[in-house]
Every structure is written in C-alpha cells, then in structure tokens.
Design a protein around this motif. Sequence first.
Motif, PDB file in Angstrom:
ATOM      1  N   MET A   1       0.508  -1.450  -0.051  1.00  0.00           N
ATOM      2  CA  MET A   1      -0.004   0.087   0.122  1.00  0.00           C
ATOM      3  C   MET A   1       1.200   0.911  -0.314  1.00  0.00           C
ATOM      4  N   GLY A   2       0.429   2.368  -0.555  1.00  0.00           N
ATOM      5  CA  GLY A   2       1.316   3.052  -0.342  1.00  0.00           C
ATOM      6  C   GLY A   2       0.868   4.649  -1.121  1.00  0.00           C
ATOM      7  N   TRP A   3       1.012   6.055  -1.319  1.00  0.00           N
ATOM      8  CA  TRP A   3       0.242   7.225  -2.149  1.00  0.00           C
ATOM      9  C   TRP A   3       1.211   7.447  -3.553  1.00  0.00           C
ATOM     10  N   ILE A   4      -0.085   7.611  -3.817  1.00  0.00           N
ATOM     11  CA  ILE A   4       0.770   7.677  -5.362  1.00  0.00           C
ATOM     12  C   ILE A   4       0.144   9.137  -6.670  1.00  0.00           C
ATOM     13  N   LYS A   5       1.278   9.961  -6.379  1.00  0.00           N
ATOM     14  CA  LYS A   5       0.998  10.962  -7.071  1.00  0.00           C
ATOM     15  C   LYS A   5       0.287  11.103  -8.703  1.00  0.00           C
ATOM     16  N   VAL A  27      -3.416   3.315 -12.228  1.00  0.00           N
ATOM     17  CA  VAL A  27      -2.558   3.043 -11.024  1.00  0.00           C
ATOM     18  C   VAL A  27      -2.119   2.192 -10.917  1.00  0.00           C
ATOM     19  N   ASN A  28      -0.556   1.712 -10.817  1.00  0.00           N
ATOM     20  CA  ASN A  28      -0.484   0.322 -10.698  1.00  0.00           C
ATOM     21  C   ASN A  28      -1.185  -0.509 -10.349  1.00  0.00           C
ATOM     22  N   ASN A 107      -4.129  -0.143  -2.482  1.00  0.00           N
ATOM     23  CA  ASN A 107      -4.408  -1.374  -1.824  1.00  0.00           C
ATOM     24  C   ASN A 107      -3.513  -2.280  -2.199  1.00  0.00           C
ATOM     25  N   GLU A 108      -2.116  -2.079  -3.628  1.00  0.00           N
ATOM     26  CA  GLU A 108      -1.082  -3.122  -3.716  1.00  0.00           C
ATOM     27  C   GLU A 108      -0.043  -1.957  -3.604  1.00  0.00           C
TER      28      GLU A 108
END
Length: 108
Positions: A1-5, A27-28, A107-108
């Motif tokens: 999990m992580g924040w993506i601009k 996204v991802n 969520n990945e």
Amino acid sequence: MGWIKIFESEAAAKQQIPLTKATALVVNGQEICIAHTSAGLFAVKNACPHLGDSLSRGTTNYLNEIVCPWHSYRFHLATGEECQGRTKPLQRYPLEAREDGLFLMTNE
C-alpha cells in the motif's frame, strides 16, 4: 500500500475533470475512476459492481453520486453504496491533497 501522485495539484485535477464528469486512470495496474462533484473529488474502482461497465463513462449528480452509463445504477461516492441496495458497494480509494500534488492510496 502506498500513496501515488496522480495530479500536480487538486486544482489541476478539477481543471482536467469538469464538474459532474469522471475520468479513468491506470494506477499500479488498477483502473481507477476519478469523479468530480460539487463535494470534491472521489476515487473508486472503474468498474460497476453490477455488471462491470466503466463508471468513468458515466456522470455525477447533485446527490454526490456517480451514475453508471449502462443501467443507471447510482452509487454514493462518499460511502460507495448503491442507492437502492441492488448490488455490492463500490471499492473506494482515499485521495489526499498536498502542497506537492493530489495523491491516491492504492491497496497494492
């Protein structure tokens, strides 16, 4: 999990996605629908839980819902719930506006 601009700023996102409209982003490897309502921007999975049509082809309304273009199912963007409880809720993704951009939590 992580924040993506996903946009340079919240203002840039709102400029690119007109009010009452939505757009799809990948996204991802996940197709995400970013919807613009009078209450702001929301991110949900770009597939209607009913039969899978692309929600980004739909519109939003004054009730803060996204309307599926195929069968007109309406989903409240803040909760993900379908207005008549006919199908499972939308998968939602948190958005966060920061000084350096608009970010989406995956969520990945």
